[in-house]
Structures are given as structure tokens and as C-alpha cells.
Design a protein around this motif. Sequence first.
Motif, PDB file in Angstrom:
ATOM      1  N   HIS A   1      11.265  -1.889  -1.666  1.00  0.00           N
ATOM      2  CA  HIS A   1      11.226  -1.762  -3.126  1.00  0.00           C
ATOM      3  C   HIS A   1      11.572  -0.351  -3.608  1.00  0.00           C
ATOM      4  O   HIS A   1      11.388  -0.025  -4.778  1.00  0.00           O
ATOM      5  CB  HIS A   1       9.853  -2.195  -3.635  1.00  0.00           C
ATOM      6  N   MET A   2      12.082   0.463  -2.664  1.00  0.00           N
ATOM      7  CA  MET A   2      12.639   1.764  -3.042  1.00  0.00           C
ATOM      8  C   MET A   2      14.088   1.897  -2.574  1.00  0.00           C
ATOM      9  O   MET A   2      14.607   3.012  -2.445  1.00  0.00           O
ATOM     10  CB  MET A   2      11.785   2.903  -2.459  1.00  0.00           C
ATOM     11  N   LEU A   3      14.737   0.777  -2.340  1.00  0.00           N
ATOM     12  CA  LEU A   3      16.147   0.797  -1.959  1.00  0.00           C
ATOM     13  C   LEU A   3      16.998   0.888  -3.223  1.00  0.00           C
ATOM     14  O   LEU A   3      17.683  -0.056  -3.623  1.00  0.00           O
ATOM     15  CB  LEU A   3      16.499  -0.446  -1.138  1.00  0.00           C
ATOM     16  N   LEU A   4      16.971   2.040  -3.833  1.00  0.00           N
ATOM     17  CA  LEU A   4      17.705   2.263  -5.079  1.00  0.00           C
ATOM     18  C   LEU A   4      19.184   2.477  -4.767  1.00  0.00           C
ATOM     19  O   LEU A   4      19.553   3.002  -3.713  1.00  0.00           O
ATOM     20  CB  LEU A   4      17.137   3.470  -5.813  1.00  0.00           C
ATOM     21  N   ASP A   5      20.025   2.096  -5.713  1.00  0.00           N
ATOM     22  CA  ASP A   5      21.465   2.077  -5.453  1.00  0.00           C
ATOM     23  C   ASP A   5      22.024   3.432  -5.036  1.00  0.00           C
ATOM     24  O   ASP A   5      22.903   3.511  -4.180  1.00  0.00           O
ATOM     25  CB  ASP A   5      22.216   1.574  -6.696  1.00  0.00           C
ATOM     26  N   GLN A   6      21.544   4.515  -5.615  1.00  0.00           N
ATOM     27  CA  GLN A   6      22.113   5.828  -5.326  1.00  0.00           C
ATOM     28  C   GLN A   6      21.301   6.638  -4.311  1.00  0.00           C
ATOM     29  O   GLN A   6      21.624   7.798  -4.046  1.00  0.00           O
ATOM     30  CB  GLN A   6      22.226   6.628  -6.636  1.00  0.00           C
ATOM     31  N   ALA A   7      20.259   6.065  -3.755  1.00  0.00           N
ATOM     32  CA  ALA A   7      19.382   6.825  -2.850  1.00  0.00           C
ATOM     33  C   ALA A   7      20.029   6.961  -1.470  1.00  0.00           C
ATOM     34  O   ALA A   7      20.642   6.032  -0.953  1.00  0.00           O
ATOM     35  CB  ALA A   7      18.033   6.127  -2.720  1.00  0.00           C
ATOM     36  N   HIS A   8      19.869   8.133  -0.889  1.00  0.00           N
ATOM     37  CA  HIS A   8      20.391   8.374   0.452  1.00  0.00           C
ATOM     38  C   HIS A   8      19.315   9.020   1.308  1.00  0.00           C
ATOM     39  O   HIS A   8      18.272   9.455   0.826  1.00  0.00           O
ATOM     40  CB  HIS A   8      21.654   9.247   0.406  1.00  0.00           C
ATOM     41  N   MET A   9      19.565   9.090   2.601  1.00  0.00           N
ATOM     42  CA  MET A   9      18.607   9.667   3.530  1.00  0.00           C
ATOM     43  C   MET A   9      18.515  11.184   3.326  1.00  0.00           C
ATOM     44  O   MET A   9      19.492  11.827   2.939  1.00  0.00           O
ATOM     45  CB  MET A   9      19.026   9.362   4.968  1.00  0.00           C
ATOM     46  N   GLN A  10      17.330  11.721   3.618  1.00  0.00           N
ATOM     47  CA  GLN A  10      17.151  13.171   3.557  1.00  0.00           C
ATOM     48  C   GLN A  10      17.224  13.825   4.935  1.00  0.00           C
ATOM     49  O   GLN A  10      17.115  15.037   5.055  1.00  0.00           O
ATOM     50  CB  GLN A  10      15.809  13.524   2.903  1.00  0.00           C
TER      51      GLN A  10
ATOM     52  N   ASN B   1      34.913   9.357   7.960  1.00  0.00           N
ATOM     53  CA  ASN B   1      35.703   9.833   6.825  1.00  0.00           C
ATOM     54  C   ASN B   1      34.846  10.246   5.634  1.00  0.00           C
ATOM     55  O   ASN B   1      35.313  10.974   4.750  1.00  0.00           O
ATOM     56  CB  ASN B   1      36.719   8.769   6.394  1.00  0.00           C
ATOM     57  N   LEU B   2      33.590   9.783   5.606  1.00  0.00           N
ATOM     58  CA  LEU B   2      32.691  10.214   4.526  1.00  0.00           C
ATOM     59  C   LEU B   2      32.311  11.684   4.676  1.00  0.00           C
ATOM     60  O   LEU B   2      31.895  12.319   3.702  1.00  0.00           O
ATOM     61  CB  LEU B   2      31.412   9.369   4.540  1.00  0.00           C
ATOM     62  N   LYS B   3      32.399  12.209   5.889  1.00  0.00           N
ATOM     63  CA  LYS B   3      32.037  13.608   6.180  1.00  0.00           C
ATOM     64  C   LYS B   3      30.611  13.919   5.738  1.00  0.00           C
ATOM     65  O   LYS B   3      30.325  14.934   5.109  1.00  0.00           O
ATOM     66  CB  LYS B   3      33.018  14.576   5.512  1.00  0.00           C
ATOM     67  N   SER B   4      29.690  13.026   6.079  1.00  0.00           N
ATOM     68  CA  SER B   4      28.294  13.182   5.672  1.00  0.00           C
ATOM     69  C   SER B   4      27.373  12.873   6.842  1.00  0.00           C
ATOM     70  O   SER B   4      27.647  11.975   7.648  1.00  0.00           O
ATOM     71  CB  SER B   4      27.965  12.240   4.507  1.00  0.00           C
ATOM     72  N   PHE B   5      26.282  13.630   6.915  1.00  0.00           N
ATOM     73  CA  PHE B   5      25.231  13.335   7.878  1.00  0.00           C
ATOM     74  C   PHE B   5      24.184  12.382   7.294  1.00  0.00           C
ATOM     75  O   PHE B   5      23.265  11.984   7.984  1.00  0.00           O
ATOM     76  CB  PHE B   5      24.517  14.628   8.299  1.00  0.00           C
ATOM     77  N   PHE B   6      24.323  12.042   6.001  1.00  0.00           N
ATOM     78  CA  PHE B   6      23.241  11.370   5.293  1.00  0.00           C
ATOM     79  C   PHE B   6      23.703  10.021   4.737  1.00  0.00           C
ATOM     80  O   PHE B   6      24.257   9.943   3.631  1.00  0.00           O
ATOM     81  CB  PHE B   6      22.730  12.260   4.163  1.00  0.00           C
ATOM     82  N   PRO B   7      23.492   8.950   5.498  1.00  0.00           N
ATOM     83  CA  PRO B   7      23.877   7.626   5.004  1.00  0.00           C
ATOM     84  C   PRO B   7      23.021   7.193   3.823  1.00  0.00           C
ATOM     85  O   PRO B   7      21.960   7.768   3.561  1.00  0.00           O
ATOM     86  CB  PRO B   7      23.633   6.723   6.218  1.00  0.00           C
ATOM     87  N   SER B   8      23.490   6.182   3.137  1.00  0.00           N
ATOM     88  CA  SER B   8      22.677   5.635   2.053  1.00  0.00           C
ATOM     89  C   SER B   8      21.421   5.002   2.641  1.00  0.00           C
ATOM     90  O   SER B   8      21.391   4.607   3.815  1.00  0.00           O
ATOM     91  CB  SER B   8      23.460   4.586   1.264  1.00  0.00           C
ATOM     92  N   ARG B   9      20.404   4.903   1.816  1.00  0.00           N
ATOM     93  CA  ARG B   9      19.173   4.276   2.294  1.00  0.00           C
ATOM     94  C   ARG B   9      19.405   2.787   2.578  1.00  0.00           C
ATOM     95  O   ARG B   9      18.817   2.223   3.492  1.00  0.00           O
ATOM     96  CB  ARG B   9      18.051   4.462   1.274  1.00  0.00           C
TER      97      ARG B   9
END
Length: 433
Positions: free
Chosen positions: A49-58, A92-100
Amino acid sequence: MQHIHDLIGVGFGPSNVALAIALDEKRHGSKPLDALFIERQLSFAWHPHMLLDQAHMQISFLKDLATLRNPTSRFTFVNYLHEKGRLTDFINLKSFFPSRHEFNDYLGWAAGQFEDACRYGEEVFEVQPEKQGGEVQFLRVRSRTADGRVQERLARNLVVSIGGVPNIPEGFRALRDDPRVFHSSSYLKDMAQHPQARRVAIVGAGQSAAEIFMDLQGRPGAPQVDFIMRARSIRPSDDSPFVNEVFNADFTDYMYSQGTEVRAALLDEFAQTNYAVADLDLIQQIYKVFYDQKVARGSRLRMLRQHDVRAVRAASDGIHLTLLDRDVQRESTVRYDAVVLATGYARDQHKDLLAPLAPYIGPYDVDRYYRLKATPDFHPGIYLQGACEDSHGLSDTLLSVTSVRTGEIGNALLAAQSRARSAARDASQAVQI
């Protein structure tokens, strides 16, 4: 004779899924541990219930269920991406932090490979000592199914990984059953019950509060939102490299080796990495929202800083909060259609669960490998995951050391199993002689 499990795990969230992986990878062709996990949810879900659309891992995806313990594991996040056909795209996203959302899917993918080892839809409500010859040899684990049936199982070892329970401030506890007041852990589910809410309060100043604010302020229907906090501002989490070393696995050794006073000082010194703080990018987004509101001369959104909730009253027309503005020492009462409590979690529920064992385990102290210390006549091993922050450090409640911690617990369980089998063989040989 009733079947005796080598291990029962209470809960099947990320910590016990990681333990199942570690045990699977450590058996090296030998007879596996007879491990069973019991999970109260009907299927795997991680903060659904906190899987918000724009939330990503910290935290980095490399701090997954296996990589820091075994980079070659088939249960790494990288292998998950490979099996899902998205590895190149993720690079290709060049990110260490996937979406939640994606990390939740990864966790569910891993959990799904142990379906036979988990009983979903059961809640463990009590653990009792099982004596033989005047000493506690096993644990009787009692659980209740969704239809109310009580199940009882015996185990030689127990791993308790039940996570945190919502921390409800004292002033709100009388309204636990009021659907208009709810904790952030159930935000999406409970907010969906109030589609016509015109005025909403968020109480808190951490990551969850900030994420909920961004979700609410952008919802269709444009509700009025008050962001209520004791602090003077939302503080950014300190994730700079040297500070982040407190989440390294080897820092656990350092933390555990210290005395009580030093441990407390370390927790206080580095609290800004995890408590009542938010991601800097998210803070900047919120600042821009308020700036844009100033440009438009709007007033729909308010950040009420240095405000204390002094009284809470439920009425037919809404929830009335009496707020003290500490800057000017003035009280005001505001009516809300819904109040979201982003007030963190308590992590002592294991004490209620294990209460029947209190004469044997005393003050719930653990050794370096997360096993509860017990009296000499108590032989089962009880391990805690996510409840050892005071002794093992701030990383204990996070994913940061999960893969390493479960490897350590797995080693301890397998060593105990080996000792037990050796003792049984010795006893058998003695009888034959």
C-alpha cells in the motif's frame, strides 16, 4: 509422533526469503534443512500500500537478497532482470535505484521459487516451550489460518522476521477503528475509501510522509493538503559515501563489539541516515510544488512546520486536530476528512510472540549471529531479523545487510544441524557397543 521441523520461519518477507535462498545455496548436495515459513498475508507482498507510481528505492539494487553474500547467485536482481528480458534496458537507465514497483516484483519473483516451503494465510500468535527430560528441546509454534483453525507445529529452531508494526502516536490510539485515520503502511488501500476527501492531513516528516504528500497533491480533484511536522523543515537523508559505511556488513562487527553507551551514541550520531529524513531529490520536488503554488498565488497546500498535535477529536463531519504552532505559541483547530499517520514503526512485536519463553530468554539479548541468549536448559535456537538495531546497528531494519545476515544465520543453523546429527550418531554407536 509429531513431525519436527529443523526450522520454522515466522514471516516470509524479504528477510526470510533471503534466508530461504541462503539455505538453498549452502547445502552443497547435503541433506537440506527441513525449513517451513509461515506468512500471515495470503501471498507475497512487500509494503503493497506504499507502491506509489513515482517511488523508487533508496538503496542500490546490489543490496538485493543475495549479491553481497554470493554475487554468482541465481537470485540476484541482475539475474532477475536477465530472466525478465530487461537487463540491457535497465543498464540504459544508468541508475542504481529501481522503482519500488520493480523491486517488489523482484522480491515476489524470488519468493515464488519457494512456494512449497511457505504456508500463506496463517498468522503465528504464540510460541511455547516443549520439554523433554525436564529441559526445553523443541518449540511448539501455534498459528491461526484465515478461517480460524489453529495449527500446531514443532521446531528445533525459529527465525522471527515479522518486520515493524505501525507506530500510532498516543493521541490517535483511541481512533484506531476510525477509517478516517490510518497509518502510511495502509495508505493506498485506506485512501481509496475516501475518494471525496477535500481536506487531508499528513502527520510526519520522513520519506513516507514526503512521498504521500507528492501523491496527494497531484491527485485528480486537487484536495487541500496540510503537511504537519514537528521539525522546522524536511531534512535530507545523509547518503554520502563515508557516512554510508555504517550500512556496510563489516560495520555490524564494530557495532556489536562496543558497549551499550557507545552503541547508543552511534545510533544517535547516524540517525539522520534513516529516521525523519527524506531523499534530497524528493525534497526538491516538494519545494518546487510550493514555489509553483506561490507563483499561482494558491493556498491549497500548506506545510505546517513546528506544529504539535495537541488534541484529536472525531466527529460526524471529520477529524478535528488541535495544533500548536510553536513559533508563535498559538493553538488552532482544523477539520480534516482524512488523516495519514506517517509516524514510523515499532519493532518489539516479537516480545509478545515469545512471551511464553520469557523464563528462558530473559531480556531478549542476542549474540553476534542474532540468536537469542538463553538459559542452559533451553536448547532451541531463536534468531531475530530486523529487531536488533540496538546491538547490530541501523542497517538491521533495512535491506542493506539482509543477504549477509541471512548467510550468517544460515551458517549457524547448518552448524547446529551438523552437531545434532553427530550427537545422534554417537548416541547410536554407544547403544550398539
